[in-house]
Write a protein that holds these residues in place. Structure first.
Motif, PDB file in Angstrom:
ATOM      1  N   ASN A 108       0.759  -1.357   0.056  1.00  8.08           N
ATOM      2  CA  ASN A 108       0.164  -0.056  -0.064  1.00  8.08           C
ATOM      3  C   ASN A 108       1.046   1.261  -0.137  1.00  8.08           C
ATOM      4  O   ASN A 108       0.408   2.472   0.438  1.00  8.08           O
ATOM      5  CB  ASN A 108      -0.899  -0.021   1.206  1.00  8.08           C
ATOM      6  CG  ASN A 108      -1.948  -1.077   1.310  1.00  8.08           C
ATOM      7  OD1 ASN A 108      -2.499  -1.205   0.004  1.00  8.08           O
ATOM      8  ND2 ASN A 108      -2.208  -1.800   2.283  1.00  8.08           N
ATOM      9  N   SER A 110       2.430   4.605  -0.834  1.00 17.97           N
ATOM     10  CA  SER A 110       2.238   5.847  -1.573  1.00 17.97           C
ATOM     11  C   SER A 110       3.140   6.801  -1.381  1.00 17.97           C
ATOM     12  O   SER A 110       3.840   7.062  -0.364  1.00 17.97           O
ATOM     13  CB  SER A 110       0.639   6.339  -1.184  1.00 17.97           C
ATOM     14  OG  SER A 110       0.355   7.358  -1.913  1.00 17.97           O
ATOM     15  N   CYS A 253      -3.327   6.065  -4.378  1.00 15.36           N
ATOM     16  CA  CYS A 253      -4.346   6.131  -3.569  1.00 15.36           C
ATOM     17  C   CYS A 253      -5.583   6.534  -3.721  1.00 15.36           C
ATOM     18  O   CYS A 253      -6.524   6.928  -2.905  1.00 15.36           O
ATOM     19  CB  CYS A 253      -3.712   6.979  -2.232  1.00 15.36           C
ATOM     20  SG  CYS A 253      -3.265   8.677  -2.485  1.00 15.36           S
ATOM     21  N   ARG A 282     -10.593   7.600  -1.322  1.00 12.46           N
ATOM     22  CA  ARG A 282      -9.385   7.828  -1.137  1.00 12.46           C
ATOM     23  C   ARG A 282      -8.535   6.956   0.031  1.00 12.46           C
ATOM     24  O   ARG A 282      -8.813   7.174   1.128  1.00 12.46           O
ATOM     25  CB  ARG A 282      -8.963   9.325  -0.775  1.00 12.46           C
ATOM     26  CG  ARG A 282      -9.316  10.499  -1.728  1.00 12.46           C
ATOM     27  CD  ARG A 282      -8.255  10.225  -3.050  1.00 12.46           C
ATOM     28  NE  ARG A 282      -7.074  10.737  -2.780  1.00 12.46           N
ATOM     29  CZ  ARG A 282      -6.676  11.739  -2.789  1.00 12.46           C
ATOM     30  NH1 ARG A 282      -7.240  12.990  -3.333  1.00 12.46           N
ATOM     31  NH2 ARG A 282      -5.427  12.285  -2.379  1.00 12.46           N
ATOM     32  N   ALA A 283      -7.713   6.396  -0.461  1.00  8.71           N
ATOM     33  CA  ALA A 283      -7.306   5.031   0.392  1.00  8.71           C
ATOM     34  C   ALA A 283      -6.229   6.018   1.590  1.00  8.71           C
ATOM     35  O   ALA A 283      -6.224   5.359   2.572  1.00  8.71           O
ATOM     36  CB  ALA A 283      -6.218   4.285  -0.276  1.00  8.71           C
ATOM     37  N   ASP A 284      -5.718   7.021   1.088  1.00 10.70           N
ATOM     38  CA  ASP A 284      -4.834   7.669   2.143  1.00 10.70           C
ATOM     39  C   ASP A 284      -5.514   8.231   3.185  1.00 10.70           C
ATOM     40  O   ASP A 284      -5.184   8.223   4.355  1.00 10.70           O
ATOM     41  CB  ASP A 284      -3.983   8.893   1.491  1.00 10.70           C
ATOM     42  CG  ASP A 284      -5.002   9.747   0.593  1.00 10.70           C
ATOM     43  OD1 ASP A 284      -5.961   9.066   0.142  1.00 10.70           O
ATOM     44  OD2 ASP A 284      -4.383  10.987   0.378  1.00 10.70           O
ATOM     45  N   ARG A 287      -6.118   5.348   6.407  1.00  7.81           N
ATOM     46  CA  ARG A 287      -4.934   5.022   7.142  1.00  7.81           C
ATOM     47  C   ARG A 287      -5.256   5.069   8.649  1.00  7.81           C
ATOM     48  O   ARG A 287      -4.816   4.195   9.431  1.00  7.81           O
ATOM     49  CB  ARG A 287      -3.802   5.613   6.817  1.00  7.81           C
ATOM     50  CG  ARG A 287      -3.255   5.213   5.250  1.00  7.81           C
ATOM     51  CD  ARG A 287      -1.948   5.593   4.790  1.00  7.81           C
ATOM     52  NE  ARG A 287      -1.410   5.192   3.780  1.00  7.81           N
ATOM     53  CZ  ARG A 287      -0.168   5.176   3.231  1.00  7.81           C
ATOM     54  NH1 ARG A 287       0.736   5.776   4.055  1.00  7.81           N
ATOM     55  NH2 ARG A 287       0.209   4.653   2.044  1.00  7.81           N
TER      56      ARG A 287
END
Length: 301
Positions: A108, A110, A253, A282-284, A287
Motif C-alpha cells: 500500500n 504511496s 491512493c 481515497r485510500a490515504d 489509514r
C-alpha cells in the motif's frame, strides 16, 4: 459584501474573488496551488475573473508525486500554455533523491504524504507567504475546521485549536518571519457547487472525470487504477470496469467509482444521488481515523 439578487453560485463566486483579491493585497509572494484537478481548475477561472485583463499576481505551483494520472498532467500543461501564466513544478522524486523524503514500502505504499516535504521546501525556496488552494470544508472533517486564512507556523504546521477569527470578512494576514498562510477561497463550496459552476462556465476538464473503461484493482473497498506504481497482490485481479474519478490525486491512493456518467449533466445527477463522500475512495484518508488532520498538522495541504 452584499448578496442582493445574487444566485447561490454568484454569491460563492463573489466571495472567492474577494478572498483572492485580499491575498493579492495583503501578501508579497502568494502562489496558487494547481494540480490539474477540478477544484484547481475552478480556482484558475476565479483568478481570471479577479484580475482580468492583467496576468495573475502569482505563479501556479504543482507538487508532482511522479505517480500522477497522465491525463491530468497533459491537461495541466495545455491549460497553463493557453493561459500564458507561469507554472512551477517541484517533484517528490527530487525530494527522495536528495534524501529529504523516504519512499514507502509494502503493498500500500504511496507518495501522497511525501508531498508535504516537497511543498514546504518549495515554499522555502521561493519564500512564498501565502499558498492558495482549492480545498473545501465539505471534503473531509479535518478540512471542515479550516478558516479562509489558515495560519502556518515557521515549520509549516497547522494548529486547529489556535485559529484567528474572521468576522465580517476581515482577514488577519499578519505573520512573523518564516511563517505563511494557506488560503482557501472555496471553503464554503460543496462538490455540487463546483460541478454546477463548471457547467455554468463551460470549463474543460481532464477526461478521467468522465466515465471510461479502465483497468482497476479492487483493494480494501477501493478501485485503484492499474498502473506501474502499484503492486498487484497474489489474491488480487486486474479487471476492466466502466469508471470515473470524483477526485484527482496520486494514482496509488485515488479510488475510482463505477459510473456511466459521461457528461456534466450526468455527473451532477450522480453527485446529487451519491451516499459516499467525494473522498470516500481515497485510500490515504483511511489509514487512520485522523489521517487527514495528522497530515495537515505536518504541513500537508
Amino acid at each position: 459584501m452584499t448578496s442582493y439578487n445574487l444566485t447561490h453560485l454568484q454569491q460563492l463566486e463573489a466571495e472567492a474573488i474577494f478572498i483572492m483579491r485580499e491575498v493579492a493585497a495583503q501578501f508579497e509572494r502568494p502562489v496558487l496551488m494547481f494540480s490539474g484537478g477540478k477544484d484547481s481548475i475552478v480556482m484558475v477561472r476565479l483568478a481570471q475573473k479577479a484580475f482580468h485583463p492583467a496576468h495573475f499576481p502569482f505563479p501556479l505551483l504543482h507538487i508532482d508525486t511522479g505517480h500522477n494520472f497522465p491525463e491530468t498532467l497533459e491537461f495541466r500543461d495545455n491549460l497553463v500554455e493557453s493561459l500564458g501564466e507561469r507554472l512551477i513544478v517541484r517533484t517528490v522524486q527530487d525530494s527522495i533523491d536528495q534524501g529529504r523524503a523516504a519512499e514507502e514500502k509494502g503493498p500500500n505504499a504511496s507518495r501522497n504524504a511525501l508531498q508535504t516535504v516537497t511543498l514546504l521546501d518549495a515554499i522555502e525556496e521561493f519564500q512564498f507567504d501565502a499558498a492558495i488552494g482549492g480545498a473545501r470544508r465539505d471534503e473531509e472533517k479535518a478540512r471542515a475546521k479550516e478558516r479562509f486564512f489558515s495560519h502556518r507556523d515557521e515549520f509549516g504546521q497547522w494548529d486547529p485549536k489556535n485559529q484567528r477569527p474572521e468576522l465580517w470578512y476581515l482577514f488577519n494576514g499578519k505573520k512573523n518571519m518564516g511563517e505563511h498562510f494557506r488560503v482557501f477561497p472555496l471553503s464554503n463550496w460543496t462538490e455540487m457547487d463546483v460541478w454546477q459552476y463548471i457547467l455554468r462556465e463551460k470549463l474543460e476538464l481532464p477526461t478521467i472525470y468522465f466515465s471510461h473503461d479502465r483497468e482497476v484493482v479492487a483493494r480494501n473497498g477501493t478501485l485503484l487504477a492499474n498502473s506501474p506504481f502499484i503492486s498487484v497482490g497474489d489474491k488480487e485481479t486486474v479487471e476492466t470496469r466502466r469508471v470515473r474519478f470524483r477526485t484527482v490525486g496520486d494514482m496509488t491512493c485515488t479510488g475510482a467509482v463505477e459510473s456511466v456518467a459521461d457528461s456534466l449533466d450526468d455527473i451532477i445527477a450522480e453527485v446529487a444521488a451519491a451516499r459516499v463522500t467525494e473522498r470516500g475512495g481515497r485510500a490515504d484518508d483511511k489509514r487512520s481515523e485522523t489521517a487527514m488532520e495528522d497530515r495537515k498538522k505536518q504541513g500537508y495541504f
